[in-house]
Design an enzyme around this catalytic site. Structure first.
Site, mmCIF file in Angstrom:
data_model
loop_
_atom_site.group_PDB
_atom_site.id
_atom_site.type_symbol
_atom_site.label_atom_id
_atom_site.label_comp_id
_atom_site.label_asym_id
_atom_site.label_seq_id
_atom_site.Cartn_x
_atom_site.Cartn_y
_atom_site.Cartn_z
ATOM 1 N N PHE A 24 0.846 -1.203 0.000
ATOM 2 C CA PHE A 24 0.000 0.000 0.000
ATOM 3 C C PHE A 24 0.886 1.259 0.000
ATOM 4 O O PHE A 24 0.751 2.132 0.844
ATOM 5 C CB PHE A 24 -0.929 0.018 1.230
ATOM 6 C CG PHE A 24 -1.712 -1.248 1.421
ATOM 7 C CD1 PHE A 24 -2.922 -1.430 0.768
ATOM 8 C CD2 PHE A 24 -1.234 -2.250 2.244
ATOM 9 C CE1 PHE A 24 -3.650 -2.601 0.942
ATOM 10 C CE2 PHE A 24 -1.944 -3.427 2.417
ATOM 11 C CZ PHE A 24 -3.160 -3.609 1.770
ATOM 12 N N ASP A 27 1.266 -1.288 -4.803
ATOM 13 C CA ASP A 27 -0.012 -0.570 -4.710
ATOM 14 C C ASP A 27 -0.901 -1.031 -5.854
ATOM 15 O O ASP A 27 -0.412 -1.454 -6.897
ATOM 16 C CB ASP A 27 0.198 0.947 -4.779
ATOM 17 C CG ASP A 27 -0.943 1.725 -4.136
ATOM 18 O OD1 ASP A 27 -0.789 2.171 -2.987
ATOM 19 O OD2 ASP A 27 -2.001 1.872 -4.793
ATOM 20 N N SER A 28 -2.227 -0.923 -5.654
ATOM 21 C CA SER A 28 -3.137 -1.327 -6.724
ATOM 22 C C SER A 28 -3.391 -0.181 -7.699
ATOM 23 O O SER A 28 -4.043 -0.373 -8.718
ATOM 24 C CB SER A 28 -4.460 -1.814 -6.123
ATOM 25 O OG SER A 28 -4.998 -0.804 -5.304
ATOM 26 N N ASN A 35 -2.759 -6.263 -6.140
ATOM 27 C CA ASN A 35 -3.573 -6.299 -4.945
ATOM 28 C C ASN A 35 -2.672 -6.831 -3.823
ATOM 29 O O ASN A 35 -2.165 -7.947 -3.911
ATOM 30 C CB ASN A 35 -4.761 -7.230 -5.185
ATOM 31 C CG ASN A 35 -5.650 -7.330 -3.962
ATOM 32 O OD1 ASN A 35 -5.187 -7.262 -2.814
ATOM 33 N ND2 ASN A 35 -6.938 -7.494 -4.205
ATOM 34 N N ALA A 36 -2.465 -6.019 -2.801
ATOM 35 C CA ALA A 36 -1.499 -6.393 -1.757
ATOM 36 C C ALA A 36 -1.903 -7.681 -1.035
ATOM 37 O O ALA A 36 -1.037 -8.457 -0.623
ATOM 38 C CB ALA A 36 -1.339 -5.248 -0.761
ATOM 39 N N CYS A 83 -5.744 3.659 9.641
ATOM 40 C CA CYS A 83 -6.255 5.036 9.689
ATOM 41 C C CYS A 83 -7.757 5.045 9.905
ATOM 42 O O CYS A 83 -8.422 6.036 9.666
ATOM 43 C CB CYS A 83 -5.872 5.794 8.425
ATOM 44 S SG CYS A 83 -6.436 5.002 6.923
HETATM 45 N N1 SAH Z 1 1.586 4.528 2.693
HETATM 46 C C1 SAH Z 1 1.087 5.563 1.806
HETATM 47 C C2 SAH Z 1 -0.388 5.780 1.923
HETATM 48 C C3 SAH Z 1 -1.235 4.580 1.643
HETATM 49 S S1 SAH Z 1 -2.911 4.957 1.344
HETATM 50 C C4 SAH Z 1 1.847 6.851 2.083
HETATM 51 O O1 SAH Z 1 2.456 6.970 3.142
HETATM 52 O O2 SAH Z 1 1.805 7.756 1.250
HETATM 53 C C5 SAH Z 1 -3.542 3.445 0.856
HETATM 54 C C6 SAH Z 1 -3.091 2.984 -0.506
HETATM 55 O O3 SAH Z 1 -3.576 1.663 -0.667
HETATM 56 C C7 SAH Z 1 -3.603 3.775 -1.690
HETATM 57 O O4 SAH Z 1 -2.512 4.192 -2.460
HETATM 58 C C8 SAH Z 1 -4.437 2.756 -2.501
HETATM 59 O O5 SAH Z 1 -4.275 2.892 -3.906
HETATM 60 C C9 SAH Z 1 -3.872 1.454 -2.038
HETATM 61 N N2 SAH Z 1 -4.734 0.276 -2.075
HETATM 62 C C10 SAH Z 1 -6.034 0.153 -1.752
HETATM 63 N N3 SAH Z 1 -6.422 -1.139 -1.818
HETATM 64 C C11 SAH Z 1 -5.329 -1.851 -2.184
HETATM 65 C C12 SAH Z 1 -5.070 -3.246 -2.410
HETATM 66 N N4 SAH Z 1 -6.026 -4.154 -2.236
HETATM 67 N N5 SAH Z 1 -3.825 -3.620 -2.753
HETATM 68 C C13 SAH Z 1 -2.840 -2.703 -2.905
HETATM 69 N N6 SAH Z 1 -3.028 -1.399 -2.715
HETATM 70 C C14 SAH Z 1 -4.242 -0.960 -2.355
#
Ligand code: SAH
Length: 404
Positions: free
Chosen positions: A233, A254-255, A287-288, A348
């Site tokens: 993410f 990230d997705s 997808n994480a 969050c």
């Molecule tokens: N760590 C980042 C903020 C993350 S916000 C920072 O410090 O800037 C959450 C992120 O998760 C977003 O970028 C969103 O695109 C991503 N996201 C949402 N669902 C996801 C998934 N299933 N797999 C991977 N990424 C995902």
């Protein structure tokens, strides 16, 4: 001698139920519509005098005719001159941060209720200010022009942009409005946090740009991150870029492809900082959840894993499902960490309390048969103040733990 305020000082009087009054006496600033006894013709977005059911004056508030949060208190006193009060609050928010917001030219300048300006958020990205308006009262022309004038006088931005969330305007029954420039012409810049550089496109990206609330957690992660690191993410690379100089290898997942494209550009901006100039961060669009599952079953191991997913619990109803989601992610991460590895894990979601989050982590550690030692329990950066009587202002949790 100052005159004792009476309810008749304001043109509108909103009477609240005993439950609403006791909430205010406890120091909260919201009263829900179900606790409004009468609103005496109060107009959308007006300043109202709030009384209890007996007519005793409780303070002044901003009124919304459509939100479930019908009033948000703005003063214990009568508000005779709203623009003057707003100017003072903006000035106070700026000076409040001065003693402890450093090593950055990007930070939250105004955080709504936590800066006694309910419904207004302002973020600074170097020379660009990004503003969000969340209520009828803050949308009025007089409020907008007052706030913009004060921000300009004190911070001298090149430009000010407004980021609009169409859903918020719908809920507040405000006419649709596009995101755009309010002042000046500049819409992109480069800002820095903890000496790491980031691109900012004022009219693109999620939220208002970056996740400023993680700024101090990035600096904390740098102290412990080592070896092979995975930033799941990763968005535009906040954690990955911070830990890269101290790690042998970093992978950001990230997705969102647009987020990764910016992450890559950010990596190029910071290339000079990397000790090993050939070292490149690998950015993976995936997808994480799936990636962690695949990697853990194929025996991939890491020394540092960072988990910063989006809010899983948008309301109290989602709590159980959210905790299951957090547990799945953290369990997989724990299984993939080498002994002595570092887990940086965040939530969050306001609806997930700190103790619920820690409880979930303890469960995950037990199921993974790993020992997890808490190194740091952290929250949001100090430019996102927590007002103790308004629990909703505390939402971010960031735990740094060591795994054996
Ligand atoms: N760590 C980042 C903020 C993350 S916000 C920072 O410090 O800037 C959450 C992120 O998760 C977003 O970028 C969103 O695109 C991503 N996201 C949402 N669902 C996801 C998934 N299933 N797999 C991977 N990424 C995902």
């Amino acid at each position: 001698m100052p005159r004792k305020p009476t309810a008749s000082d304001s043109s509108f009087i909103v009477k609240v139920s005993p439950r609403g009054a006791s909430r205010l006496k406890d120091g909260h600033v919201w009263v829900y519509r179900s606790d409004i006894v009468s609103a005496d013709g109060a107009t959308p977005g007006s300043v109202v005098a709030v009384t209890d059911h007996r007519g005793q004056f409780l303070g002044s508030a901003l009124y919304s005719s459509s939100s479930q949060i019908a009033i948000r208190m703005i003063s214990h006193d009568v508000v005779a001159d709203l623009p003057a009060l707003l100017r003072q609050r903006v000035a106070d928010a700026i000076s409040y941060r001065q003693p402890f917001v450093h090593d950055t030219n990007a930070y939250r300048v105004i955080f709504s209720e936590a800066d006694f300006l309910p419904g207004l958020i302002v973020d600074r990205y170097s020379d660009i200010l990004s503003l969000q308006i969340l209520t009828q009262a803050m949308d009025s022309e007089i409020v907008r022009s007052t706030v913009i004038a004060e921000l300009t006088e004190r911070l001298h931005p090149s430009s000010i942009v407004e980021r609009v969330d169409p859903r918020v305007r719908q809920l507040e029954e405000l006419p649709p409005r596009a995101s755009g420039l309010l002042q000046g012409e500049k819409t992109s810049t480069v800002f820095n946090m903890n000496a790491v550089q980031f691109k900012f496109e004022a009219l693109e990206g999620q939220k208002t740009g970056a996740f400023l609330d993680q700024r101090e957690n990035y600096a904390a992660a740098v102290q412990y991150a080592h070896g092979e690191a995975l930033d799941a993410f990763c968005y535009q690379g906040g954690f990955a870029l911070h830990v890269a100089p101290g790690c042998a290898q970093v992978c950001g997942v990230d997705s969102s492809r647009p987020a990764l494209e910016v992450a890559e550009q950010n990596a190029a901006l910071n290339h000079a900082q990397l000790k090993d100039k050939d070292k490149e961060i690998e950015w993976i669009e995936a997808n994480a959840f799936d990636l962690l599952k695949d990697y853990s079953s194929s025996g991939q191991r890491y020394d540092t894993i960072i988990l910063d997913p989006p809010a899983f619990a948008k309301s109290k109803r989602d709590l159980d499902a959210a905790l299951r989601g957090y547990k799945e992610l953290n369990l997989r991460a724990l299984k993939m960490l080498r002994p002595g590895g570092i887990l940086v894990t965040c939530s969050c979601s306001y609806h997930v309390s700190f103790s619920e989050f820690i409880g979930m982590l303890a469960d995950a550690a037990r199921d993974a048969r790993r020992n997890l030692r808490l190194i740091e329990a952290r929250g949001q950066a100090k430019d996102h103040p927590i007002l103790l009587n308004i629990p909703e202002t505390a939402y971010l949790k960031c735990v740094v733990a060591s795994v054996t």
